[in-house]
Enzyme design. Structure first.
Site, PDB file in Angstrom:
ATOM      1  CD  GLU A  16      -2.772   1.197   2.563  1.00 43.49           C
ATOM      2  OE1 GLU A  16      -2.804   0.251   3.379  1.00 43.49           O
ATOM      3  OE2 GLU A  16      -3.393   2.230   2.562  1.00 43.49           O
TER       4      GLU A  16
ATOM      5  CE  LYS B  14       2.977   0.258   4.953  1.00 46.86           C
ATOM      6  NZ  LYS B  14       2.346  -0.070   3.551  1.00 46.86           N
TER       7      LYS B  14
ATOM      8  NE  ARG C  81       3.655  -8.014  10.698  1.00 47.66           N
ATOM      9  CZ  ARG C  81       2.947  -6.866   9.835  1.00 47.66           C
ATOM     10  NH1 ARG C  81       1.874  -7.488   9.170  1.00 47.66           N
ATOM     11  NH2 ARG C  81       3.387  -5.892   9.551  1.00 47.66           N
TER      12      ARG C  81
HETATM   13  P1  ATP Z   1       2.716  -2.280   8.004  1.00 51.54           P
HETATM   14  O1  ATP Z   1       2.170  -3.115   9.011  1.00 51.54           O
HETATM   15  O2  ATP Z   1       4.340  -2.250   8.290  1.00 51.54           O
HETATM   16  O3  ATP Z   1       1.950  -0.991   7.927  1.00 51.54           O
HETATM   17  P2  ATP Z   1       1.326  -3.412   6.092  1.00 51.54           P
HETATM   18  O4  ATP Z   1       1.216  -4.776   5.901  1.00 51.54           O
HETATM   19  O5  ATP Z   1       0.096  -2.511   6.148  1.00 51.54           O
HETATM   20  O6  ATP Z   1       2.543  -2.810   6.672  1.00 51.54           O
HETATM   21  P3  ATP Z   1       1.489  -3.385   3.220  1.00 51.54           P
HETATM   22  O7  ATP Z   1       2.074  -2.115   2.090  1.00 51.54           O
HETATM   23  O8  ATP Z   1       0.103  -3.506   3.179  1.00 51.54           O
HETATM   24  O9  ATP Z   1       2.042  -2.925   4.464  1.00 51.54           O
HETATM   25  O10 ATP Z   1       2.323  -4.691   2.800  1.00 51.54           O
HETATM   26  C1  ATP Z   1       2.711  -5.112   1.602  1.00 51.54           C
HETATM   27  C2  ATP Z   1       2.979  -6.655   1.726  1.00 51.54           C
HETATM   28  O11 ATP Z   1       4.139  -6.681   2.676  1.00 51.54           O
HETATM   29  C3  ATP Z   1       1.972  -7.236   2.258  1.00 51.54           C
HETATM   30  O12 ATP Z   1       1.727  -8.592   1.597  1.00 51.54           O
HETATM   31  C4  ATP Z   1       2.189  -7.641   3.807  1.00 51.54           C
HETATM   32  O13 ATP Z   1       1.727  -8.741   4.228  1.00 51.54           O
HETATM   33  C5  ATP Z   1       3.996  -7.648   3.531  1.00 51.54           C
HETATM   34  N1  ATP Z   1       4.573  -7.334   4.783  1.00 51.54           N
HETATM   35  C6  ATP Z   1       4.257  -6.062   5.530  1.00 51.54           C
HETATM   36  N2  ATP Z   1       5.068  -6.152   6.639  1.00 51.54           N
HETATM   37  C7  ATP Z   1       5.502  -7.368   6.676  1.00 51.54           C
HETATM   38  C8  ATP Z   1       6.479  -7.871   7.506  1.00 51.54           C
HETATM   39  N3  ATP Z   1       6.956  -7.456   8.846  1.00 51.54           N
HETATM   40  N4  ATP Z   1       7.073  -9.149   7.262  1.00 51.54           N
HETATM   41  C9  ATP Z   1       6.544  -9.830   6.156  1.00 51.54           C
HETATM   42  N5  ATP Z   1       5.929  -9.353   5.360  1.00 51.54           N
HETATM   43  C10 ATP Z   1       5.283  -7.895   5.529  1.00 51.54           C
HETATM   44 MG    MG Z   2      -1.427  -3.443   4.777  1.00 49.10          MG
END
Ligand code: ATP
Ligand code: MG
Length: 558
Positions: free
Chosen positions: A36, A272, A262
């Site tokens: 995102e 984020k 994760r």
């Molecule tokens: P955050 O929780 O840091 O805000 P998010 O999951 O909202 O992250 P996205 O931009 O939606 O961020 O994530 C893009 C991809 O990266 C998704 O498939 C998500 O599952 C993966 N991802 C995000 N954080 C992690 C992590 N800590 N370890 C592994 N994969 C991750």
């Molecule tokens: Mg997300």
């Protein structure tokens, strides 16, 4: 893409894929990385990138980059650009397959209309509070909305009017008609569309209704022909909904969602939202502050793409959440830089040494190898003169036990030069040591076949030739192993006040004067360092990537 030799070890996801290929369910494996664009990518995303692109690479498949941009308020083109830069820098290539979920807004709308026509969705005009009250609790079923049995025609009219902008935010939502008594709260008639009069970074003001992630994601996956939709564990409970939408729309060749744990790192926050707070509230200098776990922060700190990919491979993929020791990440970059980084001499806290018996105007060129790990990196010459600088810490007036470096009356070897002996300590009026007067033994030149040896070897630079530099030493940004893991304490309270130390009086060997931003070195005995982009004609700035001591390797052997 990196070369094929670097094949990632197998894991439960690869076993599923192997099986799907064996049974003929799929012939081409297609994954996607779906960020995102509401922040910069962090090391957790790097794990997901390496997983998705790594699978595509190893199975001769494809991996798309897809911006999951269904939430206009938080998203920004700045993030879209940085994400592309970071994925490329990590060494991955989406070729011509960069997509936006917002590219599918028309199709998503048409599918929503189809769901209404099929009796699978309805417009609910309840208030936000009413919607909340209707949801029930995990142990009690939810209540049925009074709008649940609106006619298809009424639903179609209202949904069209929502799209046309006739209503304010929150006046209506479109909900999937599933099961208000489901033990899975996500199946209790979840919202599919909401009204949001916001400008979108990609579609501008074309839309004022936006689809929810849970609806947009399976359909985006399906539209792109994704075979395996890999996401983190928190989506496991959303999987029945993912499958429900595909089923309700009667779509064939469905993608399969598979969840993995994760990445969480010790002494690090990874969300984020929290990283944005660190930036906005000035705890760090920006998203690319070298203390940040962002990809751009790690890049500026001196991490290499290889080290991050190797780290991701070592962490592997598991089905249960865990906390990974940040020392493993540090180990990965040390391991890579050990092979790649030329060794140079830099004195971070200089102490002047005068070699009283060395000729006044002589400059000798001392030969030294650039990297003992890699002969092909050759050697270079370093100027040696009567006045040099050594590290303050390499001298102790009253030496501690087992201190084998310089102290009064004692000898030490200067790396790639001579053995010297400290004859006299010069102090200022306040008793601070300002200079050491030493004598050198001309018979002990390195490489001359001299057999005399002493216990300690220290680094140095020639006073006349050394170049001034600024060096930034970093410590962990948090003092706590799990800064986001305390209910009673905000993560900001656990920030390490001493995470940055700036040394602005360092002296480096003249060879380094031509170094450019991003160049990486081992300062012998001091660690790995990388030239910061802030450097200019006047001053070189170095970031310490990591020290030499490997607590990870030590832990493994203990
Ligand atoms: P955050 O929780 O840091 O805000 P998010 O999951 O909202 O992250 P996205 O931009 O939606 O961020 O994530 C893009 C991809 O990266 C998704 O498939 C998500 O599952 C993966 N991802 C995000 N954080 C992690 C992590 N800590 N370890 C592994 N994969 C991750
Ligand atoms: Mg997300």
């Amino acid at each position: 893409m990196e070369e094929k030799t670097n094949i990632t070890p197998t894991n439960f996801i690869r076993e599923i894929i192997d099986d799907d290929l064996k049974t003929g369910k799929h012939t081409l494996i297609h994954t996607r990385f779906p960020p995102e664009p509401n922040g910069y990518l962090h090391i957790g995303h790097a794990k997901s990138i390496c997983l998705n692109f790594g699978i595509a690479r190893d199975y001769n498949g494809l991996c798309n980059l897809r911006f999951d941009d269904t939430n206009p308020e938080k998203e920004d083109i700045e993030y879209v650009d940085s994400i592309q830069e970071d994925v490329k820098w990590l060494g991955f290539d989406w070729a011509d397959r960069m997509y936006y979920a917002s590219d599918y807004f028309h199709k998503l709308y048409d599918f929503a209309v189809q769901m209404i026509k099929d009796g699978n969705a309805y417009v609910d005009s309840s208030t936000a509070q009413e919607l909340k009250d209707m949801r029930g609790t995990p142990t009690e079923p939810g209540g049925l909305s009074p709008y649940r049995n609106r006619s298809v025609d009424e639903n179609l009219r209202l949904f069209t009017e929502m799209k046309e902008g006739k209503y304010d935010d929150g006046a209506h939502v479109l909900r999937a008609k599933i099961d208000m008594a489901s033990p899975n709260m996500h199946m209790r008639d979840p919202v599919v569309y909401r009204i949001k009069k916001a400008t979108h970074h990609n579609t501008g003001d074309e839309w004022c209704i936006y689809p929810m992630y849970d609806y947009a994601h399976p359909i985006s996956d399906w539209m792109e022909g994704i075979t395996h939709s890999l996401c983190t564990l928190e989506f496991e409970i959303h999987r029945p909904l993912y499958d429900w939408f595909l089923e309700a729309l009667n779509l064939k060749n469905r993608p399969r969602q598979i969840e993995f744990a994760r990445l969480n790192l010790t002494y690090t926050v990874m969300s984020k939202r929290k990283l944005l707070e660190l930036v906005q509230e000035g705890f760090v200098s920006g998203w690319d502050d070298p203390r940040m776990p962002t990809i751009c922060g790690l890049r500026r700190r001196g991490y290499t793409p290889e080290s991050i990919r190797n780290f991701a491979d070592k962490v592997g993929v598991a089905k249960r959440d865990a906390l990974t020791d940040v020392a493993l990440l540090e180990h990965a970059v040390r391991d890579d830089l050990n092979k790649k980084a030329p060794r140079v001499m830099a004195v971070l806290k200089p102490l002047k040494v005068v070699l009283t018996n060395y000729p006044d105007d002589l400059t000798e060129e001392m030969e030294t190898v650039n990297n003992p790990e890699d002969e092909s990196m050759g050697s270079r010459k370093i100027p040696f003169t009567k006045e040099i600088f050594i590290e303050q810490d390499d001298f102790q007036e009253v030496p501690e036990k087992k201190f084998h470096r310089l102290s009064p009356g004692k000898e030490v070897r200067l790396k790639s030069a001579y053995i010297i002996k400290c004859d006299e300590v010069v102090k200022d009026a306040d008793g601070n040591i300002t200079e050491l007067r030493c004598s050198y033994d001309p018979e002990t030149k390195s490489g001359s076949g001299s057999t005399r040896s002493v216990k300690g070897t220290i680094h140095w630079v020639s006073a006349k030739h050394a170049v001034k530099a600024e060096v930034r030493l970093y410590d962990r940004l948090f003092t706590d192993e799990d800064p986001a893991g305390h209910e009673e304490k905000d993560f900001r309270e656990l920030i390490n006040p001493d995470s940055l130390e700036i040394l602005d009086n360092c002296l480096i060997e003249p060879e380094l004067a031509k170094a450019k931003a991003g160049d990486k070195f081992q300062f012998v005995r001091m660690g790995y360092f990388c030239v910061d982009p802030l450097s200019n004609d006047k001053i070189l700035v170095f970031n310490r990537t990591v020290g030499l001591k490997d607590s990870w390797a030590k832990m493994k052997t203990n």
